[in-house]
Design an enzyme around this catalytic site. Sequence first.
Site, short mmCIF file in Angstrom:
data_model
loop_
_atom_site.label_atom_id
_atom_site.label_comp_id
_atom_site.label_asym_id
_atom_site.label_seq_id
_atom_site.Cartn_x
_atom_site.Cartn_y
_atom_site.Cartn_z
N GLY A 15 8.94 -6.47 2.89
CA GLY A 15 9.87 -5.41 3.25
C GLY A 15 9.24 -4.56 4.35
O GLY A 15 9.54 -3.38 4.50
N GLY A 19 11.99 1.29 6.45
CA GLY A 19 11.58 2.68 6.65
C GLY A 19 10.22 2.99 6.04
O GLY A 19 9.45 3.78 6.59
N GLY A 21 8.17 0.28 4.93
CA GLY A 21 7.31 -0.85 5.29
C GLY A 21 6.58 -0.65 6.61
O GLY A 21 5.39 -0.99 6.72
N ILE A 123 7.23 -0.84 -5.20
CA ILE A 123 7.72 0.45 -4.69
C ILE A 123 9.25 0.52 -4.83
O ILE A 123 9.82 1.59 -5.06
CB ILE A 123 7.30 0.60 -3.21
CG1 ILE A 123 5.76 0.63 -3.10
CG2 ILE A 123 7.90 1.87 -2.58
CD1 ILE A 123 5.22 0.45 -1.69
N SER A 124 9.93 -0.62 -4.71
CA SER A 124 11.39 -0.69 -4.72
C SER A 124 11.97 -0.04 -5.98
O SER A 124 11.52 -0.31 -7.10
CB SER A 124 11.85 -2.15 -4.70
OG SER A 124 11.03 -2.93 -3.86
N ASP A 156 5.00 10.90 -6.68
CA ASP A 156 5.16 12.04 -7.60
C ASP A 156 3.86 12.86 -7.65
O ASP A 156 3.89 14.08 -7.72
CB ASP A 156 5.52 11.54 -9.01
CG ASP A 156 6.80 10.71 -8.98
OD1 ASP A 156 7.73 11.07 -8.24
OD2 ASP A 156 6.86 9.67 -9.67
N ARG A 159 3.58 14.73 -4.26
CA ARG A 159 4.48 15.91 -4.24
C ARG A 159 3.91 17.02 -5.12
O ARG A 159 3.88 18.19 -4.72
CB ARG A 159 5.87 15.52 -4.76
CG ARG A 159 6.67 14.72 -3.78
CD ARG A 159 8.10 14.52 -4.25
NE ARG A 159 8.84 13.80 -3.24
CZ ARG A 159 9.54 12.68 -3.44
NH1 ARG A 159 9.63 12.16 -4.65
NH2 ARG A 159 10.16 12.10 -2.43
N HIS A 183 9.33 7.03 -12.94
CA HIS A 183 9.60 7.52 -11.58
C HIS A 183 11.11 7.68 -11.37
O HIS A 183 11.74 6.87 -10.69
CB HIS A 183 9.00 6.59 -10.53
CG HIS A 183 9.38 7.00 -9.13
ND1 HIS A 183 8.90 8.16 -8.55
CD2 HIS A 183 10.24 6.46 -8.23
CE1 HIS A 183 9.43 8.30 -7.35
NE2 HIS A 183 10.25 7.28 -7.13
N MET A 231 6.35 8.42 1.38
CA MET A 231 6.15 7.25 0.51
C MET A 231 5.10 6.32 1.09
O MET A 231 4.28 5.76 0.35
CB MET A 231 7.48 6.52 0.30
CG MET A 231 7.34 5.33 -0.64
SD MET A 231 6.76 5.82 -2.28
CE MET A 231 5.36 4.74 -2.50
P1 NAD Z 1 14.86 0.36 4.18
O1 NAD Z 1 16.27 -0.07 4.04
O2 NAD Z 1 14.49 1.21 5.34
O3 NAD Z 1 13.89 -0.89 4.19
C1 NAD Z 1 13.98 -1.90 3.25
C2 NAD Z 1 13.54 -3.19 3.90
O4 NAD Z 1 13.59 -4.22 2.92
C3 NAD Z 1 14.43 -3.64 5.09
O5 NAD Z 1 13.64 -3.87 6.23
C4 NAD Z 1 15.07 -4.92 4.58
O6 NAD Z 1 15.29 -5.90 5.59
C5 NAD Z 1 14.00 -5.39 3.59
N1 NAD Z 1 14.48 -6.37 2.64
C6 NAD Z 1 15.69 -6.45 2.01
N2 NAD Z 1 15.73 -7.54 1.24
C7 NAD Z 1 14.54 -8.15 1.36
C8 NAD Z 1 13.97 -9.32 0.81
N3 NAD Z 1 14.63 -10.10 -0.04
N4 NAD Z 1 12.71 -9.65 1.18
C9 NAD Z 1 12.01 -8.89 2.04
N5 NAD Z 1 12.50 -7.77 2.60
C10 NAD Z 1 13.74 -7.41 2.26
O7 NAD Z 1 14.46 1.11 2.81
P2 NAD Z 1 13.18 2.04 2.51
O8 NAD Z 1 13.52 3.44 2.85
O9 NAD Z 1 11.98 1.41 3.13
O10 NAD Z 1 13.09 1.95 0.91
C11 NAD Z 1 12.79 0.74 0.30
C12 NAD Z 1 12.80 0.89 -1.22
O11 NAD Z 1 11.76 1.78 -1.65
C13 NAD Z 1 14.10 1.48 -1.78
O12 NAD Z 1 14.46 0.79 -2.94
C14 NAD Z 1 13.73 2.91 -2.13
O13 NAD Z 1 14.52 3.46 -3.14
C15 NAD Z 1 12.30 2.72 -2.59
N6 NAD Z 1 11.47 3.92 -2.62
C16 NAD Z 1 10.58 4.04 -3.64
C17 NAD Z 1 9.76 5.15 -3.72
C18 NAD Z 1 8.77 5.28 -4.85
O14 NAD Z 1 8.25 6.38 -5.07
N7 NAD Z 1 8.42 4.22 -5.55
C19 NAD Z 1 9.82 6.15 -2.73
C20 NAD Z 1 10.74 5.99 -1.70
C21 NAD Z 1 11.58 4.86 -1.65
C1 LMR Z 2 11.53 9.24 -4.03
O1 LMR Z 2 11.10 9.75 -5.06
O2 LMR Z 2 11.55 9.87 -2.95
C2 LMR Z 2 12.02 7.83 -4.05
O3 LMR Z 2 12.09 7.33 -5.34
C3 LMR Z 2 13.28 7.60 -3.27
C4 LMR Z 2 14.49 8.23 -3.90
O4 LMR Z 2 15.49 7.51 -4.07
O5 LMR Z 2 14.48 9.42 -4.19
#
Ligand code: NAD
Ligand code: LMR
Length: 317
Positions: A15, A19, A21, A123-124, A156, A159, A183, A231
């Site tokens: 990924g 955003g 990655g 992370i997802s 978390d 923050r 989370h 993140m």
């Molecule tokens: P984004 O849409 O900017 O990026 C996601 C990327 O994943 C894209 O580039 C997309 O092409 C890629 N992708 C989709 N399917 C895929 C697959 N099968 N294999 C490989 N890549 C694939 O999203 P983001 O802002 O980077 O957020 C990604 C995830 O992280 C979201 O689920 C979001 O909720 C989560 N997140 C988690 C936390 C945490 O604290 N754990 C914090 C922020 C965001």
């Molecule tokens: C966060 O805590 O910022 C992430 O889990 C993304 C979200 O959906 O809030």
Amino acid sequence: MRATSARFVKVAVLGAGGGIGQPLSLLLKHHKDVTQLNIYDVKGAPGVAADLSHISTSSKVVGFGAEQLAEAVTGVDLVLIPAGVPRKPGMTRDDLFNTNANIVQTLASAVGKNSPKAIIGVISNPVNSTVPVAAEALKKAGAYDPRKLFGVTTLDLVRARTFVSEAIGKAPVEVDVPVIGGHSGETIVPLLSKYPELSAEQVKALTHRIQFGGDEVVKAKDGAGSATLSMAYAAAEFADAAIRALKGEQGVAVYTFVKSEVNPKCEYFSSLVELGKEGVAKTLPVPKLNAFEEDLLEKCVDGLVKNIQKGAAFANK
Ligand code: NAD
Ligand code: LMR
């Protein structure tokens, strides 16, 4: 054969075009101990990899496109998974479940088949459910080692450190707030009693802000996604801890969401664990909770148990 020795650390970001990655990959490209960085995404990975590869740090960057998942995860020591859709205003993390559970299942299964000994940081979102999804996928691949599968809850902690440091007028580096549970909203349990200088009103307000900090960013981004830069910083902090432990450093401890016996009702729970070369080496005791925190924990467990069951049920349906 695995690539790990005392000197080599291969990391894959799945990924990596997204955003989170992209800045995460940038931070990892800058990490002194990363020797190879595999960039995988279903969209845009070759471009991100080409861009990163011009940076004059010594790690090698290799890009892998949509059809090259197996190659991307072969021989790696650490896999970070920020692949999946982020929230828009009005959505909960659970609303992402259907899409992201499928993505995490596919990716975890590929890691299990091609690098069964790798450490995985999910992370997802929703992390409370995607970690059980990944666990079940790894079990099906015959590669589940509970010591090596982590939900990255570090944001978390980041923050909490930031908000509490602002409230008590100390540098963030001097502040270290325990955050346990899961989370997502009320499953996030900050233990602010460590800072007795905070008033009861401050504790209430800070607890809410730490639990719902993600919503603050989603709202401010106004449809353009959720936290990405903070993140990436948090995931890089988690990766650094895992890499230091992989390289043999003793006493590296992180709060993270793992299979755990800390709470008898929750199969997975975030608390402080010490890392070693094989993942979790020791679960450290949770600090004594006061009445306010006990109440938070009760609410956390209710939601967390359901989130965990949802992940496990999806994988086994
Ligand atoms: P984004 O849409 O900017 O990026 C996601 C990327 O994943 C894209 O580039 C997309 O092409 C890629 N992708 C989709 N399917 C895929 C697959 N099968 N294999 C490989 N890549 C694939 O999203 P983001 O802002 O980077 O957020 C990604 C995830 O992280 C979201 O689920 C979001 O909720 C989560 N997140 C988690 C936390 C945490 O604290 N754990 C914090 C922020 C965001
Ligand atoms: C966060 O805590 O910022 C992430 O889990 C993304 C979200 O959906 O809030």
